[in-house]
Design an enzyme around this catalytic site. Structure first.
Site, PDB file in Angstrom:
ATOM      1  N   HIS A  56     -17.764   4.177   4.763  1.00 48.61           N
ATOM      2  CA  HIS A  56     -18.496   4.131   4.933  1.00 48.61           C
ATOM      3  C   HIS A  56     -19.862   5.378   5.817  1.00 48.61           C
ATOM      4  CE1 HIS A  56     -17.953   0.139   6.571  1.00 48.61           C
ATOM      5  NE2 HIS A  56     -18.426  -0.074   5.253  1.00 48.61           N
ATOM      6  N   ASP A  69     -15.196  -3.044   1.439  1.00 47.16           N
ATOM      7  CA  ASP A  69     -16.036  -4.252   2.586  1.00 47.16           C
ATOM      8  C   ASP A  69     -15.869  -5.988   0.992  1.00 47.16           C
ATOM      9  OD1 ASP A  69     -16.883  -2.277   4.058  1.00 47.16           O
ATOM     10  OD2 ASP A  69     -19.598  -2.060   2.827  1.00 47.16           O
ATOM     11  N   GLU A 316       7.954  -1.249  -2.843  1.00 41.20           N
ATOM     12  CA  GLU A 316       6.743  -1.009  -3.669  1.00 41.20           C
ATOM     13  C   GLU A 316       7.245  -0.161  -5.356  1.00 41.20           C
ATOM     14  OE1 GLU A 316       3.186   1.142  -2.511  1.00 41.20           O
ATOM     15  OE2 GLU A 316       3.504  -0.654  -0.184  1.00 41.20           O
TER      16      GLU A 316
END
Length: 453
Positions: A56, A69, A316
């Site tokens: 942000h 978001d 991963e």
């Protein structure tokens, strides 16, 4: 002449079809992380994380000014994540818990029950599909209030993390049997503070990386001891297995006179006056990282040599490419998984390394940090322009599903290629998407041409 070892490898990969099977205890799964997929950044009482604040306040640092978001909106679409995982037959799903979604301030003064319920429902749904939940406790989502007190450079975080661990253990340890404490300390401490371009956007290479690494190790040990004392009746070191994320193979050499090592872990080590280089026979393909399948086997062998015959879980491993377009027939990624799994199998069968599982990164397309949504790692495409963030399996998802069902790398091409074509036909019919229908038509046309030739 061929050496005896070479003949053994040839036999395993070519003639001994039975040796392409995975051991019974070996499990295959996929992974994601909370900030990269959940969205709902301030929903239902969730607190702010350092990545919420970073995106942000520093939109220019991220491609296209993207944020997490909404991301893949897994906070609302988690049932779809479970559904696609079940369709693949995944044996486990590794996801992470957002610290401020459970503890909005980072401290135990307030527990957010909506956040507790979100992960509880996800865990129950996975177990109902016979998918083992593997939970990462921290995947880079520091609550901002704790960061403002120094974050990982403050020694008090060791106990603060222990308090957080106790809360989530008390909520989920009855159903979650495999936990990962902290994801990629090397990125949190070394990359972030040496470069200063990740959250919390602090560049301080002199002290911060060392304080951070020290406190992360202590926080890991603290969480492990809490679990060991309070949530199970037995006692083993500070780890039950060795977890490894693997993406890049680098070689290290001494720097030549006048050569700058640069930044650890990107180009070299100033402390060692050493340079990092990729193996000369690495393949670039379409990947954002050089592809060198042999590297994972070499690393697994090194771990065994250094730490003994410990169980290793590959937490991963994945193939990302840079694009703003959608690509469903991800041939290069499918080949990547095949080649890396071959090396894992050699590690198990030839080197006698105890590899207990392999995790594909990632189950779905994600917010890839500073690259926003321009890097695709997902074995399922996410349509980020659709309000439901529609998930669609790529060829790599069908391939891994075939491997899981067969418990072997000996799967015929048509197993996953037929499913890919059938899936495209189904989606094209239901959605009326001209783009997908056109792709399907081109694929069928190419097949026809090949048959004719």
């Amino acid at each position: 002449m061929f050496s005896r070892r070479t003949l053994v490898l040839c036999a395993i990969l070519v003639t001994c079809r039975a040796d392409l099977t995975f051991p019974e205890h070996f499990k295959l799964g996929a992974a994601t992380s909370s900030y990269q997929i959940e969205g709902g950044w301030n929903a239902d009482g969730k607190g702010e994380s350092i990545w919420d604040r970073f995106v942000h306040e520093n939109s220019a640092d991220i491609k296209s000014g993207a944020t997490g978001d909404v991301a893949a909106d897994s906070y609302h679409q988690w049932r779809e994540d479970v559904r696609i995982a079940a369709n693949m037959g995944l044996q486990f799903y590794r996801f992470s818990i957002s610290w401020p979604r459970i503890l909005p301030t980072g401290f135990t003064d307030k527990i957010n029950q909506a956040g507790v319920k979100y992960y509880s429902d996800l865990i129950d749904a996975l177990l109902a599909e016979d998918i083992q939940p593997i939970v990462t406790m921290y995947h880079w989502e520091m609550p901002v209030k704790i960061q403002d007190l120094g974050g990982w450079t403050n020694p008090l975080i060791v106990n603060w993390f222990g308090d957080y661990a106790r809360v989530i253990f008390s909520q989920y340890a009855d159903r979650v049997k495999t936990w990962l404490t902290i994801n990629e300390a090397i990125a949190i401490c070394d990359l972030a503070f040496n470069k200063g371009h990740y959250a919390p956007k602090i560049k301080e290479p002199e002290f911060a990386p060392f304080l951070c690494n020290k406190h992360i190790l202590l926080a890991h040990a603290t969480a492990y001891r809490i679990y060991d004392r309070e949530f199970r009746p037995k006692y083993k070191g500070t780890a039950d297995f060795y977890g490894i994320n693997h993406y890049i193979t680098s070689l290290i050499r001494s720097a030549k006179p006048g050569e700058d090592p640069g930044i650890w872990v990107l180009t070299g080590s100033p402390e060692l006056n050493a340079i990092l280089e990729f193996p000369t026979n690495s393949k670039v393909a379409n990947s954002i990282f050089p592809v060198y399948p042999e590297g994972i086997r070499q690393q697994l062998s090194w771990i065994k040599q250094e730490y003994g015959d410990i169980d290793i879980l590959i937490t991963e491993n994945g193939f990302g490419y840079s694009t703003n377009d959608y690509e469903l027939n991800d041939v290069d990624r499918t080949k990547f998984f095949k080649e890396y799994l071959e090396q894992v199998l050699l590690s198990i069968k030839v080197d006698n390394v105890s590899v207990i599982g392999y995790t594909a990164w990632s189950l779905i397309d994600t917010f890839e940090w500073l690259d926003g949504y321009t890097i695709k790692f997902g074995i399922h495409e996410v349509d980020f322009s659709h309000p439901n963030r529609t998930r669609t399996p790529r060829t790599s998802a069908h391939y891994l599903a075939c491997v899981i069902r067969a418990r072997s790398l000996d799967v015929p091409d048509h197993c996953y290629k037929d499913k890919y074509l059938a899936d495209r036909a189904r989606i094209g019919y239901r959605s009326g998407s001209h783009k997908i229908q056109a792709v399907l038509f081109i694929n069928i046309l190419l097949i026809a041409i090949i048959i004719c030739v």
